[in-house]
Write a protein that holds these residues in place. Structure first.
Motif, short mmCIF file in Angstrom:
data_model
loop_
_atom_site.label_atom_id
_atom_site.label_comp_id
_atom_site.label_asym_id
_atom_site.label_seq_id
_atom_site.Cartn_x
_atom_site.Cartn_y
_atom_site.Cartn_z
N ALA A 39 1.04 -1.10 -0.04
CA ALA A 39 0.02 -0.01 0.46
C ALA A 39 0.62 1.25 0.39
CB ALA A 39 -1.09 -0.08 1.36
N THR A 40 1.91 1.22 1.45
CA THR A 40 2.56 2.44 0.78
C THR A 40 4.64 1.99 0.83
OG1 THR A 40 3.61 1.85 2.74
CG2 THR A 40 1.51 3.32 2.40
N ALA A 41 4.96 3.38 0.19
CA ALA A 41 6.72 2.89 0.38
C ALA A 41 6.82 2.54 2.15
CB ALA A 41 7.37 3.94 -0.46
N GLU A 42 6.49 3.03 2.66
CA GLU A 42 6.87 2.27 4.23
C GLU A 42 6.09 1.23 4.32
OE1 GLU A 42 8.56 2.95 7.55
OE2 GLU A 42 8.89 4.05 6.38
N ASP A 43 5.07 0.83 3.88
CA ASP A 43 5.12 -1.17 3.76
C ASP A 43 5.96 -1.74 3.98
OD1 ASP A 43 2.66 -0.36 5.12
OD2 ASP A 43 1.06 -0.71 3.49
N VAL A 44 6.58 -1.38 1.89
CA VAL A 44 7.85 -1.92 1.25
C VAL A 44 8.92 -1.86 3.03
CG1 VAL A 44 9.56 -2.49 -0.33
CG2 VAL A 44 7.44 -1.60 -0.66
N LEU A 45 9.80 -1.08 2.90
CA LEU A 45 11.40 -1.05 4.42
C LEU A 45 10.49 -1.40 5.01
CD1 LEU A 45 11.29 2.95 3.59
CD2 LEU A 45 12.88 1.11 2.32
N THR A 46 9.34 -1.96 6.00
CA THR A 46 9.04 -2.36 6.76
C THR A 46 9.15 -4.14 6.78
OG1 THR A 46 7.47 -0.58 7.72
CG2 THR A 46 7.28 -2.37 8.93
N ARG A 47 8.79 -4.24 5.95
CA ARG A 47 8.69 -5.80 5.60
C ARG A 47 10.22 -5.98 5.02
NH1 ARG A 47 5.11 -9.90 4.62
NH2 ARG A 47 5.48 -11.65 3.64
N ALA A 48 10.60 -4.95 4.47
CA ALA A 48 12.80 -5.26 4.17
C ALA A 48 13.43 -5.06 5.62
CB ALA A 48 12.91 -4.36 3.56
N ASP A 49 12.76 -4.44 6.57
CA ASP A 49 13.63 -4.52 7.80
C ASP A 49 13.58 -5.68 7.92
OD1 ASP A 49 15.30 -2.86 9.83
OD2 ASP A 49 13.01 -3.23 10.44
N ALA A 50 12.51 -5.66 9.08
CA ALA A 50 11.95 -7.38 9.14
C ALA A 50 12.07 -8.61 8.82
CB ALA A 50 10.43 -7.63 9.36
N ALA A 51 12.34 -8.32 7.20
CA ALA A 51 12.81 -10.02 6.64
C ALA A 51 14.52 -9.82 7.14
CB ALA A 51 12.57 -9.54 5.61
N ALA A 52 14.81 -8.51 6.55
CA ALA A 52 16.78 -8.75 6.84
C ALA A 52 17.41 -9.01 8.82
CB ALA A 52 17.32 -6.88 6.62
N ARG A 53 16.08 -8.99 9.54
CA ARG A 53 16.43 -9.79 10.80
C ARG A 53 17.08 -10.50 11.16
NH1 ARG A 53 16.43 -5.10 14.47
NH2 ARG A 53 15.74 -2.91 12.94
N GLU A 54 16.05 -11.10 10.17
CA GLU A 54 16.27 -12.96 10.05
C GLU A 54 16.97 -13.62 9.00
OE1 GLU A 54 11.97 -13.49 8.70
OE2 GLU A 54 11.34 -12.77 10.57
N LEU A 55 18.39 -13.07 9.06
CA LEU A 55 19.29 -13.80 7.41
C LEU A 55 20.14 -14.34 9.10
CD1 LEU A 55 20.15 -10.43 6.26
CD2 LEU A 55 19.23 -12.16 5.25
N THR A 56 20.11 -16.14 8.24
CA THR A 56 21.17 -16.65 8.69
C THR A 56 22.59 -16.99 8.71
OG1 THR A 56 21.06 -17.99 6.49
CG2 THR A 56 19.52 -18.92 7.80
N ALA A 57 23.05 -17.33 9.19
CA ALA A 57 24.85 -16.70 9.08
C ALA A 57 25.12 -16.79 7.81
CB ALA A 57 25.67 -17.65 10.46
N ASP A 58 24.42 -18.06 6.89
CA ASP A 58 24.87 -18.32 5.69
C ASP A 58 24.89 -17.72 4.19
OD1 ASP A 58 26.30 -20.93 6.67
OD2 ASP A 58 24.08 -22.30 5.32
N GLU A 59 23.56 -16.54 4.76
CA GLU A 59 22.70 -15.74 4.28
C GLU A 59 23.55 -14.26 4.31
OE1 GLU A 59 18.51 -16.82 3.61
OE2 GLU A 59 18.98 -15.43 5.84
#
Length: 165
Positions: A39-59
């Motif tokens: 819906a908004t650019a902020e929604d993209v950034l929020t989802r990207a931020d949350a997903a980036a906090r779940e990176l594995t050591a291999d990633e």
């Protein structure tokens, strides 16, 4: 066209290329792409931020391969190289003493941790980046991997703002 409309409307293959220039982690890029529409650019950034906090050591290790050493200019004309050069623009590449110190400290860091030193360099001087490198040498490997993950996330979000702008 508003920022979310462009982001939402890009063909998946094109968007994935842009997202992988932000953070070279296929799962992260696919997840952001597959969650469209936003819906908004902020929604993209929020989802990207949350997903980036779940990176594995291999990633994290794989994503590091897309980043040049601090104090070295990225080669190439691709988006990631262009952004990297811009992000390291505060490094005075004409300062031979700084370049030498960065080269030596980068090598020591790599011996200690087994990967390149990564820091969100935007808006920072070479001297500041060198000081941060030296301060992080006291971290244990697990702590440092967490710091690197956070730096990757910061870089990804800065770059993503350019994609959705």
């Amino acid at each position: 066209m508003s920022a979310p409309d462009r982001f939402n409307g890009l063909p998946k293959t094109e968007l994935l290329l842009e997202l992988r220039a932000c953070l070279d982690v296929p799962r992260w890029a696919e997840g952001l792409s597959d969650a469209r529409p936003y819906a908004t650019a902020e929604d993209v950034l929020t989802r990207a931020d949350a997903a980036a906090r779940e990176l594995t050591a291999d990633e994290i290790q794989a994503a590091l391969a897309a980043h040049p050493r601090i104090g070295e200019r990225a080669d190439g004309h691709d988006t990631s190289s262009t952004w990297s050069r811009s992000e390291q623009s505060g490094v005075d590449f004409g300062d031979d003493a700084l370049k030498s110190a960065l080269r030596a400290e980068n090598a020591e860091y790599e011996r200690r941790f087994g990967h390149v030193y990564l820091v969100c360099a935007s808006g920072r001087s070479g001297a500041e980046l060198l000081a941060v490198l030296r301060s992080r040498m006291h971290n244990d490997p697990r702590t440092e991997l967490g710091v690197v993950a956070d730096e990757l996330r910061k870089i990804a979000l800065l770059r993503l703002e350019k994609v959705i702008a």
